[in-house]
Design a protein around this motif. Structure first.
Motif, short mmCIF file in Angstrom:
data_model
loop_
_atom_site.label_atom_id
_atom_site.label_comp_id
_atom_site.label_asym_id
_atom_site.label_seq_id
_atom_site.Cartn_x
_atom_site.Cartn_y
_atom_site.Cartn_z
N TYR A 132 0.44 -13.72 -9.72
CA TYR A 132 -0.78 -14.12 -10.33
C TYR A 132 -0.80 -14.77 -11.72
O TYR A 132 -1.11 -15.78 -12.16
N TYR A 133 0.08 -13.81 -12.60
CA TYR A 133 -0.04 -14.07 -14.01
C TYR A 133 0.68 -15.46 -14.26
O TYR A 133 0.37 -16.20 -15.06
N ILE A 179 3.94 5.72 1.48
CA ILE A 179 3.18 4.83 1.71
C ILE A 179 2.42 4.16 0.36
O ILE A 179 2.28 3.19 0.07
N ILE A 180 2.17 5.21 -0.55
CA ILE A 180 1.30 4.83 -1.96
C ILE A 180 2.29 4.36 -2.75
O ILE A 180 2.03 3.12 -3.48
N THR A 181 3.61 4.70 -2.89
CA THR A 181 4.65 3.84 -3.51
C THR A 181 4.87 2.53 -3.23
O THR A 181 4.71 1.44 -4.05
N CYS A 182 4.84 2.28 -1.79
CA CYS A 182 4.84 0.83 -1.28
C CYS A 182 3.56 0.00 -1.64
O CYS A 182 3.86 -1.19 -2.07
N VAL A 183 2.47 0.58 -1.48
CA VAL A 183 1.21 -0.11 -1.91
C VAL A 183 1.20 -0.66 -3.31
O VAL A 183 0.91 -1.57 -3.85
N ILE A 195 3.98 -0.96 -5.31
CA ILE A 195 5.04 -2.14 -5.40
C ILE A 195 4.19 -3.35 -5.00
O ILE A 195 4.57 -4.41 -5.84
N ILE A 196 3.64 -3.60 -3.86
CA ILE A 196 3.08 -4.77 -3.48
C ILE A 196 2.01 -5.33 -4.42
O ILE A 196 1.92 -6.39 -4.77
N ILE A 197 1.11 -4.23 -5.12
CA ILE A 197 0.04 -4.83 -6.05
C ILE A 197 0.85 -5.27 -7.37
O ILE A 197 0.34 -6.29 -7.80
N THR A 198 1.60 -4.78 -7.51
CA THR A 198 2.39 -5.16 -8.85
C THR A 198 3.21 -6.45 -8.78
O THR A 198 2.73 -7.36 -9.66
#
Length: 312
Positions: free
Chosen positions: A247-248, A232-236, A238-241
């Motif tokens: 956005y950049y 779950i943490i890995t998926c989160v 990846i989504i944030i990145t």
């Protein structure tokens, strides 16, 4: 008057007592049978009770599954006749003993009523058996996806009784089968999340007692949860990145571009324009040649020095 009433009450009491006595005698006579309990795979031998010498012996079998079976043995001819009986049911003859009925490797299909009638020199004798067949369950113990012990006692007859050691909270369910057996499934839910321990499932059944042990709580449960949380943490992350990258590019994609001087493009002349520009020059040259020729001719005709040519 009072004496007559008492006589009527006494007569009714005696009448009821007689009826009850007759009913009890009839019930005892009708229920003159022996209960026989056997386990699947055993080979019971059933005998008849009688007096005197046997002239004819008849076995009548009414199983719960299948049709009526009869075996008739005549002592005077030493012959045995059978109808619709399974191959594992036969009469056996032993030295100095009357014929007996043997059921080799009894199964659930042989459960039912067995009646024997012996005709002897001293009369007819009846013996009845009610055969009940027990099926020991198949025990299995495993851990489910949540890391809880699951104990299964499959296809037992009667249903097995399951218990856990150490004692704790558990849930049980039963599943009935067409052949009369029952599968019992028990799940142990009182697992400790701090100390790993060995859980034992104990099975109690009329055909025997069994037990198995397993250690799957809480170690397997913790490992499963760790992998789940890591996923779950890995998926989160990846989504944030991905959102940051998007956005950049959106932020820097609207900046004004630097004005650059466009390259100079040479004028394009058509062939017709080149012809137009060349034709006046050609005409001029031709005129000059004509004038020069005229002057040369005049000089030659007058024998004048060529360097004293008149001006034009």
């Amino acid at each position: 008057m009072k004496a007559g009433t008492n006589m009527k009450i006494a007569g009714k009491t005696v009448y009821v007592f007689v009826l009850l006595t007759i009913t009890m005698v009839m019930r005892l006579a009708g229920n003159n049978s022996s209960a026989l309990v056997m386990t699947v795979g055993k080979s019971p031998v059933l005998t008849c009770s009688f007096k005197g010498n046997i002239t004819m012996l008849t076995w009548t079998i009414t199983p719960k599954a299948g049709g009526l079976c009869t075996l008739v043995h005549r002592a005077d001819k030493n012959e045995t006749h059978r109808t619709t009986c399974s191959d594992n049911i036969n009469l056996i003859f032993r030295e100095d003993l009357p014929p007996a009925l043997e059921i080799r490797q009894v199964g659930l299909a042989q459960e039912g009523n067995y009646s024997c009638e012996a005709a002897t020199t001293e009369g007819n004798f009846h013996t009845r058996y009610h055969l009940t067949v027990q099926a020991p369950p198949r025990l299995s113990l495993s851990c489910d996806e949540q890391g809880s012990p699951v104990c299964e006692a499959a296809a037992g007859k009667p249903p097995a009784q399951l218990s856990w050691a150490p004692e704790g909270s558990s849930t049980a369910e039963e599943k009935c089968h067409d052949n009369g057996t029952v599968t019992v499934l028990s799940k142990f839910t009182a697992c400790s999340t701090s100390v790993s321990s060995v859980i034992t499932c104990m099975v109690s059944h009329p055909a025997g007692n069994w037990s198995q042990s397993i250690a799957c709580c809480p170690s397997e449960k913790i490992v499963t949860n760790v992998f789940l949380y890591a996923y779950i943490i890995t998926c989160v992350l990846i989504i944030i990145t991905l959102l940051a990258v998007i956005y950049y590019f959106k932020l820097h994609g609207h900046r004004p571009c630097h004005n650059t001087k466009p390259p100079e493009i040479a004028p394009i002349h058509s062939q017709q324009d080149d012809t137009t520009e060349v034709e006046p020059y050609t005409t001029y040259v031709q005129k000059e040649n004509v004038i020069y020729s005229s002057v040369s001719d005049l000089t030659v005709g007058q024998d004048l020095p060529q360097d004293l040519c008149p001006g034009t």
